[in-house]
Design a protein around this motif. Structure first.
Motif, PDB file in Angstrom:
ATOM      1  N   GLN A  56      83.366  33.091  57.471  1.00  0.00           N
ATOM      2  CA  GLN A  56      82.669  32.199  58.423  1.00  0.00           C
ATOM      3  C   GLN A  56      83.684  31.496  59.311  1.00  0.00           C
ATOM      4  O   GLN A  56      83.455  31.285  60.501  1.00  0.00           O
ATOM      5  N   HIS A  57      84.794  31.143  58.707  1.00  0.00           N
ATOM      6  CA  HIS A  57      85.847  30.475  59.470  1.00  0.00           C
ATOM      7  C   HIS A  57      86.409  31.427  60.537  1.00  0.00           C
ATOM      8  O   HIS A  57      86.568  31.059  61.709  1.00  0.00           O
ATOM      9  N   SER A  60      84.043  31.830  63.330  1.00  0.00           N
ATOM     10  CA  SER A  60      84.011  30.628  64.185  1.00  0.00           C
ATOM     11  C   SER A  60      85.152  30.663  65.188  1.00  0.00           C
ATOM     12  O   SER A  60      84.991  30.276  66.354  1.00  0.00           O
ATOM     13  N   GLU A  61      86.315  31.098  64.741  1.00  0.00           N
ATOM     14  CA  GLU A  61      87.464  31.148  65.645  1.00  0.00           C
ATOM     15  C   GLU A  61      87.185  32.130  66.787  1.00  0.00           C
ATOM     16  O   GLU A  61      87.465  31.854  67.954  1.00  0.00           O
ATOM     17  N   GLY A  64      84.389  31.018  68.914  1.00  0.00           N
ATOM     18  CA  GLY A  64      84.895  29.824  69.608  1.00  0.00           C
ATOM     19  C   GLY A  64      85.698  30.136  70.859  1.00  0.00           C
ATOM     20  O   GLY A  64      85.952  29.250  71.680  1.00  0.00           O
ATOM     21  N   LYS A 122      77.239  33.234  59.020  1.00  0.00           N
ATOM     22  CA  LYS A 122      77.231  32.041  59.874  1.00  0.00           C
ATOM     23  C   LYS A 122      78.559  31.895  60.599  1.00  0.00           C
ATOM     24  O   LYS A 122      79.567  32.476  60.200  1.00  0.00           O
ATOM     25  N   TYR A 123      78.543  31.094  61.644  1.00  0.00           N
ATOM     26  CA  TYR A 123      79.773  30.604  62.286  1.00  0.00           C
ATOM     27  C   TYR A 123      79.477  29.167  62.682  1.00  0.00           C
ATOM     28  O   TYR A 123      78.318  28.735  62.667  1.00  0.00           O
ATOM     29  N   SER A 124      80.533  28.422  63.064  1.00  0.00           N
ATOM     30  CA  SER A 124      80.338  26.983  63.262  1.00  0.00           C
ATOM     31  C   SER A 124      79.272  26.679  64.318  1.00  0.00           C
ATOM     32  O   SER A 124      79.291  27.245  65.425  1.00  0.00           O
ATOM     33  N   SER A 125      78.389  25.748  63.963  1.00  0.00           N
ATOM     34  CA  SER A 125      77.299  25.311  64.846  1.00  0.00           C
ATOM     35  C   SER A 125      77.821  24.877  66.220  1.00  0.00           C
ATOM     36  O   SER A 125      77.151  25.051  67.238  1.00  0.00           O
ATOM     37  N   MET A 213      79.900  19.305  62.681  1.00  0.00           N
ATOM     38  CA  MET A 213      80.828  20.379  62.272  1.00  0.00           C
ATOM     39  C   MET A 213      81.249  20.255  60.813  1.00  0.00           C
ATOM     40  O   MET A 213      81.577  21.234  60.163  1.00  0.00           O
TER      41      MET A 213
END
Ligand code: BYC
Length: 336
Positions: A56-57, A60-61, A64, A122-125, A213
């Motif tokens: 997930q991290h 997110s990157e 992002g 998931k990835y960061s909202s 976050m």
């Protein structure tokens, strides 16, 4: 601006139940704050938790990169363009280190990327919000990267070696990102009244999503207890959120900006700022796919992946040729 040396305290592994002698040995190693390495025995649930969090991290990157990438051609000067380009490339690099760290747990990159593209992972909202103005690029650096550092510095002490080591370089780069964002916002705040208003309007939109976050309150976080007992998370969601608020409020005051929370006030008894209620309905909506930009982000990510297929094919063909050459004549290794 942010320390690289948050004191994380010892791990309380007693919250984990050990069912086998092997688990018992594993928990003793966690309690001694030893690093667990890929070849070491580990409980299956620990491995799965790490794959979930690290992937997930990584996602997110990589996702992002999208909200900021769209501003590279529109940055207001060559210098800002160069800096933003470097920052977005850094985020891609972070994704790659993290996918590599996840792969050490026995999962393939193709599986992980498939889970992202199919909407399973998931990835960061935060990356589902719009970057409508140049000030948003400053705000992302200052607030979003600032929150990311607060969350990620303790992960440098995470019990899983490959994740912890990846985080060291990532945090150093994130510190640069945070400073470049603060520098953009500071420049706007020292500019014309219109520029300062642009900065304020941006902070008004990003403040609450940034606080989200850190994830749900500890009492509502299904994973925090076990992840903390395993030394994966070293500080809880609420404690990290509080640390972030406490360092950010004085920065906003320095900039002459207000934070959009009428309930934000210093609590002398606690020695911390109190904040108002976070809108968890909004958080759940965004995490479940219904945020302002979820569909656009996923469309752009899948398109970028498909458009890059020829690069991956060419790299794989080159690697296969080099391996075949090396098999027949090992002297070709350097040229390959
Ligand atoms: N967004 O029990 P919890 C960056 C999910 S990249 C979406 O607290 P956990 C940057 C959570 O996954 C920043 N989902 O879970 C890049 C879980 O769902 P599942 C990314 C969220 O894992 C480019 C459920 O809610 N940073 O900084 O213990 C440019 C329950 O939550 C969120 C990281 O990934 C959210 N905000 O804690 C600029 C750091 N929050 O899996 C900047 C590493 C929670 O059960 N990750 N959820 O379906 C972590 O530290 C933790 O995974 C979290 C969540 C604190 C995020």
């Amino acid at each position: 601006m942010y320390t690289q040396a948050i004191d994380v305290g010892p791990v309380d592994a007693t919250a984990s139940r050990s069912t086998t002698p092997q688990d018992d040995e594993f928990l003793k190693r966690i309690a001694r704050d030893e690093k667990i390495e890929p070849q070491d025995p580990m409980p299956e649930a620990y491995r799965k938790t790490l794959i979930r969090q690290i992937s997930q991290h990584a996602h997110s990157e990589v996702v992002g990169m999208l909200p900021e990438g769209g501003w590279i051609t529109r940055a207001p000067s060559l210098k800002r363009k160069e800096i933003l380009l470097a920052k977005v490339q850094d985020e891609g690099g972070h994704g790659l280190y993290l996918y590599s760290a996840a792969e050490t747990l026995g999962v393939s990159r193709a599986e992980l990327i498939d889970a992202l593209h199919s909407g399973k992972a998931k990835y960061s909202s935060i990356f589902n919000y719009e970057t409508a103005t140049w000030a948003d690029i400053g705000t992302i650096g200052w607030l979003v990267d600032g929150a990311a550092i607060m969350n990620q510095v303790p992960l440098c002490r995470c019990s899983y070696g490959p994740y912890a080591r990846a985080m060291i370089r990532i945090c150093k780069e994130e510190s640069f990102h945070q400073r470049q964002g603060f520098d953009i916002v500071r420049t706007l705040c020292q500019g014309t009244p219109e520029q300062k208003a642009m900065a304020q309007e941006s902070i008004n939109r990003w403040w609450w999503p940034t606080l989200m976050m850190f994830g749900p309150h500890d009492a509502d976080s299904p994973h925090t207890g076990q992840a903390t007992a395993w030394g994966i998370k070293r500080i809880t969601n609420d404690d990290l959120r509080q640390k972030f608020v406490d360092v950010t409020v004085p920065q906003a005051e320095f900039l002459g900006l207000t934070l959009p929370d009428p309930d934000l006030k210093w609590n002398a008894a606690r020695g911390h700022y109190d904040i108002g209620r976070i809108n968890w309905d909004e958080f759940r909506r965004v995490v479940n796919g219904d945020g302002p930009c979820n569909a656009e982000r996923m469309h752009d990510r899948v398109k970028a992946f498909d458009d890059g297929a020829w690069v991956r094919d060419a790299a794989a063909a080159h690697a296969a040729k080099a391996a075949a050459r090396y098999a027949t004549s090992p002297d070709t290794r350097i040229a390959a």
